[in-house]
Design an enzyme around this catalytic site. Sequence first.
Site, mmCIF file in Angstrom:
data_model
loop_
_atom_site.group_PDB
_atom_site.id
_atom_site.type_symbol
_atom_site.label_atom_id
_atom_site.label_comp_id
_atom_site.label_asym_id
_atom_site.label_seq_id
_atom_site.Cartn_x
_atom_site.Cartn_y
_atom_site.Cartn_z
ATOM 1 N N ASN A 1 0.833 -1.202 0.000
ATOM 2 C CA ASN A 1 0.000 0.000 0.000
ATOM 3 C C ASN A 1 0.863 1.245 0.000
ATOM 4 O OD1 ASN A 1 -0.422 1.893 2.542
ATOM 5 N ND2 ASN A 1 0.236 -0.108 3.313
ATOM 6 N N PHE B 1 -1.603 8.252 4.248
ATOM 7 C CA PHE B 1 -2.398 8.858 5.337
ATOM 8 C C PHE B 1 -3.628 9.610 4.816
ATOM 9 C CE2 PHE B 1 1.520 9.429 8.372
ATOM 10 C CZ PHE B 1 1.511 8.075 8.630
ATOM 11 N N SER C 1 5.703 5.144 8.847
ATOM 12 C CA SER C 1 5.056 4.837 7.571
ATOM 13 C C SER C 1 5.994 5.220 6.427
ATOM 14 C CB SER C 1 3.749 5.612 7.440
ATOM 15 O OG SER C 1 3.322 5.545 6.102
ATOM 16 N N ASN D 1 5.089 5.908 3.458
ATOM 17 C CA ASN D 1 4.360 6.589 2.386
ATOM 18 C C ASN D 1 4.189 8.087 2.538
ATOM 19 O OD1 ASN D 1 3.915 4.116 0.996
ATOM 20 N ND2 ASN D 1 2.417 3.590 2.583
ATOM 21 N N THR D 2 4.741 8.648 3.615
ATOM 22 C CA THR D 2 4.754 10.109 3.757
ATOM 23 C C THR D 2 6.209 10.537 3.680
ATOM 24 O OG1 THR D 2 2.755 10.158 5.100
ATOM 25 C CG2 THR D 2 4.236 12.032 5.335
ATOM 26 N N LYS E 1 5.689 3.677 17.147
ATOM 27 C CA LYS E 1 5.632 2.592 16.150
ATOM 28 C C LYS E 1 6.851 2.667 15.241
ATOM 29 C CE LYS E 1 2.644 0.199 12.906
ATOM 30 N NZ LYS E 1 1.287 0.020 12.422
ATOM 31 N N ASN F 1 5.850 -1.499 11.402
ATOM 32 C CA ASN F 1 5.078 -0.959 10.285
ATOM 33 C C ASN F 1 5.387 -1.797 9.025
ATOM 34 O OD1 ASN F 1 3.511 0.896 8.734
ATOM 35 N ND2 ASN F 1 4.030 2.480 10.231
#
Length: 358
Positions: free
Chosen positions: A116, A120, A181, A183-184, A224, A253
């Site tokens: 994915n 966010f 994460s 993805n940021t 996390k 994560n």
Amino acid sequence: MLYPWLRFILFRLSKKDPEHAHEIALKVLQLIGQYPWVLNRFTLYKDPILEQELFGLIFRNPVGLAGGFDKNAVAIRGLATLGFGFLEVGTVTRYAQEGNPKPRIFRFPKDKALINRMGFNNEGADGMLKQFQKTNRPSIPIGISIGKSKITPLDKAVEDYLYSFRTLHSYGSYFAINVSSPNTPGLRTLQEKNHLDILIVTLQNESKVLAGCAGIRRKPLLVKVSPDLSWQAIDEVLAVCSDRNVDGLIATNTTLSRDGLSTQTHEAGGLSGKPLQNRAREVVKYICDHTALPVIGVGGIFNAQDAFAMLKAGARLIQIYTGLIYEGPFVVSAMNKGLGRLMKEYRIKQIQEIAGSA
Ligand SMILES: Cc1cc2nc3c(=O)[nH]c(=O)nc-3n(C[C@H](O)[C@H](O)[C@H](O)COP(=O)(O)O)c2cc1C
């Protein structure tokens, strides 16, 4: 028996964009939340061996929902009826944001994996607040995962986290600081010593003030972490977390690695599910061997055996996401039943060993 068919239909309907299946699932869970008694008698498995107190909270069982499934806390009542011991909602950011362009979730059924790059997508801290205000809250602990908005530069990240923390303070049983994460852009930089230290100290101080004003216990703060950190980088995270009295860690994560994925793909994003299992467990074991901080283990857990292996690696609680997608809603109660049995067998074995050596 039912879920393989349901999954077949859901996966078919959402072949072009797997996010459709997710949207349908959330809608169904919202509906179920209005009639919890329909499912409760099939899904609620109670066993004293599964219960524990941690961070000053009572967990009826150790199986939780991982961050990212219910980003806006819209389906917490329905999710609670699946038999979870706790839920983690979010990741929520200060500002509402759309996330990355679709499609941004990719399924790899042969590998029991997902990639994915959601980025966010969420309604923002104020959106989640409204949701909590109108929802009759289930009785299990609900953690809130907080992250950085995409438009916020890294040097202003602390204010972003602080805003979400303040806004949602009274609704979170605990808060997960998401700095992992993939993805940021730039987010994972916040795992570096100096950034992390400032972020944690600021949130801890605010936590004391807010708890003092409300006359309640301080809300537990957890960090996390990513599975892609080197051991040295993990040591640095652990040193900061221990020095600053963080309440626990969540490991891990999603990963940028493609190890264990047999399907060829060039899709960017974080990989979750079976290919992550060994690395997540290895990171949990490393953290538990090097600190006394409680750990929530997450990554590639699909059944009771996987969950038990994570607990044996040292995790106090576990969370699932990809396992729920592939195994279906009844995986939670099946996992708890299986865990109860495995924990009893393990205890008996331990007692026999002690008796044998006496
Ligand atoms: C589609 C998707 C979205 C996710 N979004 C988030 C998120 O917003 N915040 C977060 O902390 N983790 C997020 N995660 C990571 C999961 O919480 C979990 O750490 C990871 O998927 C490994 O567990 P699993 O193998 O059981 O899926 C997401 C995972 C997936 C698959």
